[in-house]
Design a protein around this motif. Sequence first.
Motif, PDB file in Angstrom:
ATOM      1  N   TYR A   1       0.920  -1.137   0.142  1.00  0.00           N
ATOM      2  CA  TYR A   1       0.098   0.115  -0.067  1.00  0.00           C
ATOM      3  C   TYR A   1       1.014   1.115  -0.011  1.00  0.00           C
ATOM      4  CZ  TYR A   1      -3.304   3.545   1.641  1.00  0.00           C
ATOM      5  OH  TYR A   1      -4.001   4.545   2.024  1.00  0.00           O
ATOM      6  N   GLY A   2       0.332   2.106  -0.833  1.00  0.00           N
ATOM      7  CA  GLY A   2       1.248   3.464  -0.847  1.00  0.00           C
ATOM      8  C   GLY A   2       2.861   3.084  -1.881  1.00  0.00           C
ATOM      9  N   GLU A   3       3.550   4.101  -1.379  1.00  0.00           N
ATOM     10  CA  GLU A   3       5.075   3.804  -1.878  1.00  0.00           C
ATOM     11  C   GLU A   3       5.488   2.675  -1.440  1.00  0.00           C
ATOM     12  OE1 GLU A   3       6.194   5.826  -4.041  1.00  0.00           O
ATOM     13  OE2 GLU A   3       5.101   7.668  -4.253  1.00  0.00           O
ATOM     14  N   ASP A   4       6.346   2.004  -2.495  1.00  0.00           N
ATOM     15  CA  ASP A   4       7.162   0.830  -1.879  1.00  0.00           C
ATOM     16  C   ASP A   4       8.654   1.282  -1.597  1.00  0.00           C
ATOM     17  OD1 ASP A   4       8.581  -1.444  -1.549  1.00  0.00           O
ATOM     18  OD2 ASP A   4       7.851  -2.471  -3.696  1.00  0.00           O
ATOM     19  N   PRO A   5       8.861   1.468  -0.290  1.00  0.00           N
ATOM     20  CA  PRO A   5      10.174   1.931   0.140  1.00  0.00           C
ATOM     21  C   PRO A   5      11.328   1.556  -0.856  1.00  0.00           C
ATOM     22  CG  PRO A   5       8.997   1.699   1.861  1.00  0.00           C
ATOM     23  CD  PRO A   5       8.379   0.869   0.821  1.00  0.00           C
ATOM     24  N   LYS A   6      11.604   0.300  -1.076  1.00  0.00           N
ATOM     25  CA  LYS A   6      12.654  -0.189  -2.029  1.00  0.00           C
ATOM     26  C   LYS A   6      12.633   0.424  -3.357  1.00  0.00           C
ATOM     27  CE  LYS A   6      10.689  -4.232  -4.378  1.00  0.00           C
ATOM     28  NZ  LYS A   6      10.704  -5.682  -4.400  1.00  0.00           N
ATOM     29  N   GLN A   7      11.803   0.995  -3.913  1.00  0.00           N
ATOM     30  CA  GLN A   7      11.956   1.790  -5.148  1.00  0.00           C
ATOM     31  C   GLN A   7      12.027   3.047  -5.031  1.00  0.00           C
ATOM     32  OE1 GLN A   7       8.051   0.773  -6.926  1.00  0.00           O
ATOM     33  NE2 GLN A   7       8.647  -1.269  -7.623  1.00  0.00           N
ATOM     34  N   GLY A   8      12.065   3.473  -3.645  1.00  0.00           N
ATOM     35  CA  GLY A   8      12.333   5.036  -3.254  1.00  0.00           C
ATOM     36  C   GLY A   8      11.186   5.862  -2.836  1.00  0.00           C
ATOM     37  N   PHE A   9      11.372   6.702  -1.725  1.00  0.00           N
ATOM     38  CA  PHE A   9      10.325   7.335  -1.203  1.00  0.00           C
ATOM     39  C   PHE A   9      10.715   8.774  -0.655  1.00  0.00           C
ATOM     40  CE2 PHE A   9      12.703   5.011   2.209  1.00  0.00           C
ATOM     41  CZ  PHE A   9      12.837   5.927   3.249  1.00  0.00           C
ATOM     42  N   VAL A  10       9.785   9.717  -0.457  1.00  0.00           N
ATOM     43  CA  VAL A  10      10.078  10.894   0.121  1.00  0.00           C
ATOM     44  C   VAL A  10       9.660  11.098   1.418  1.00  0.00           C
ATOM     45  CG1 VAL A  10       9.556  13.367  -0.360  1.00  0.00           C
ATOM     46  CG2 VAL A  10       9.886  11.829  -2.308  1.00  0.00           C
ATOM     47  N   GLU A  11      10.393  11.833   2.248  1.00  0.00           N
ATOM     48  CA  GLU A  11      10.219  12.033   3.587  1.00  0.00           C
ATOM     49  C   GLU A  11      10.817  13.157   3.886  1.00  0.00           C
ATOM     50  OE1 GLU A  11       9.560   8.748   6.645  1.00  0.00           O
ATOM     51  OE2 GLU A  11      11.335   9.659   7.329  1.00  0.00           O
ATOM     52  N   ASN A  12       9.942  14.206   4.112  1.00  0.00           N
ATOM     53  CA  ASN A  12      10.327  15.656   4.702  1.00  0.00           C
ATOM     54  C   ASN A  12      11.052  16.181   3.750  1.00  0.00           C
ATOM     55  OD1 ASN A  12       9.228  15.281   7.402  1.00  0.00           O
ATOM     56  ND2 ASN A  12      11.056  14.110   8.157  1.00  0.00           N
ATOM     57  N   SER A  13      10.790  16.125   2.578  1.00  0.00           N
ATOM     58  CA  SER A  13      11.099  16.773   1.449  1.00  0.00           C
ATOM     59  C   SER A  13      12.495  16.131   0.930  1.00  0.00           C
ATOM     60  CB  SER A  13      11.308  18.339   1.681  1.00  0.00           C
ATOM     61  OG  SER A  13       9.939  18.816   1.713  1.00  0.00           O
TER      62      SER A  13
END
Length: 490
Positions: free
Chosen positions: A272-284
């Motif tokens: 569900y949502g972004e798959d972290p292993k493919q990259g993700f954004v947190e706090n810009s």
Amino acid sequence: MKRLLTCSVAMAAILSFNSCATNPVTGKRDINFVSEEQEVAMGLQADPEIVAQYGLVENPTLQRFIQEKGQQMAAISHRSNLKYEFKIVDSPVLNAFAVPGGYVYFTRGIMAHFNSEAQFAGVLGHEIGHITARHSAQQQSKSTLTQVLLMGGMIASPRLAQFGNELSQGAGLLFLKFGRDDERQSDELGVEYSTKIGYDASHMADFFQTLQRQTQQSGQEEIPTFLSSHPNPGDRYNTVHQLADQWKQKTNSATLKEGRNSYLRMLEGLIYGEDPKQGFVENSIFYHPELKFQFPIPTGWQHQNSPQQVQMAPQDGKALMFLRLAQGTSLEAAAQKMLTDNQLQAVESKQVTVNGLPALAVISQQAPQQQQQQQAQQQQAAPIQALSYFIQYGGNIYNLTGVTSTTDFNTYFQTFSTVAQNFRQLTDQEKLNRKPEVVRIKTVKTGAPLSQVLRTYNVPDKRLEEMAILNGMQLTDRVEANTLIKVIEK
């Protein structure tokens, strides 16, 4: 890296005096310069590029389900002669789209938000309807008649979106926005097709409310989006319910099914949502755990991530930035390849280091011939200027490029530089080991309002409305014991 692709679409069609064809759905003669053979060719060209862009969801159960239902529906459609393909692509965005020739794609984001087989079937019929009614072919024919370039959905301006050959004309078709009449016709066909394979189409209308609530909660419209250019959601809801009632009268309504529990059980474990292993954004900050790098997203800019690139742009669309893997065995070769592919000329180039990594910084402009072509097409629009960094790291060469008009280049230069110069190795173990959220199916033990039920599964208050939308319910709705619901866990 899930990209928001931006490119213009201009499909060449041969004009002739005999350009009318019978529409398979209406039986009427339409002006159409795209033959069925050309539609099939478009789909064949687009499919591998779409799969490369998004990737496929590794879930045999759901992939088998969409193929089985899709083929069953295609067989009773107005164009059963086509060879259809149905696939679930790896994107968190709520979207479904069709490409001419029989290719239909659902994202895992939209699959997670369906709450029954009937909801899924209604949207599946809608997308097949775009193919059977030849909506894409008609759009292309109108484009040819008016000699207008169709621009795809995007976060940057159409002019900047042309930077780079990101998609061929075939794959670009997925960004066509259909008119309201086309969408209404596809809704009608969605009701007809889903009813004919045994589903209660009234649940299709219910799903429109889920889409509308999700869009409102996100605060902005996802692109590409299932709701784009669609009729008013309230009117659409009422119309589809009326159509569903009419089709119930034509069939034995007692046999029409919803398929709620059977569908929910198939969602167990879906990312569900972004798959972290493919990259993700947190706090810009964009983090890529597998490739072990990070870089900042400019404040207030939108972004989209795909397997091939990360793309960023301000809301006014006056600039565009992307990160992608560069082609070449050296920094100089990679730079030359990018410049050649995009018909750019280097204005300035220098060797630099970026947080200890060898890099090459290049300022470039459109080649004179390219400038003249653009000015002719864009009514004397200012030519494009770009700042590119080619950074060597981890056995790869990364290309971070910012592009805007020459008149705005000085305005955005510092932003482009800041992003590129803050590319660095990712060492934070929490980010490197981030696990994805997945859908979990729970059986309610005691009847209570949905808000209370969700809290028993440790859903934080700030995510209660999100989970209500995911379940297609209101937080005040009473959920009876033994009801299946969806929650999100790591």
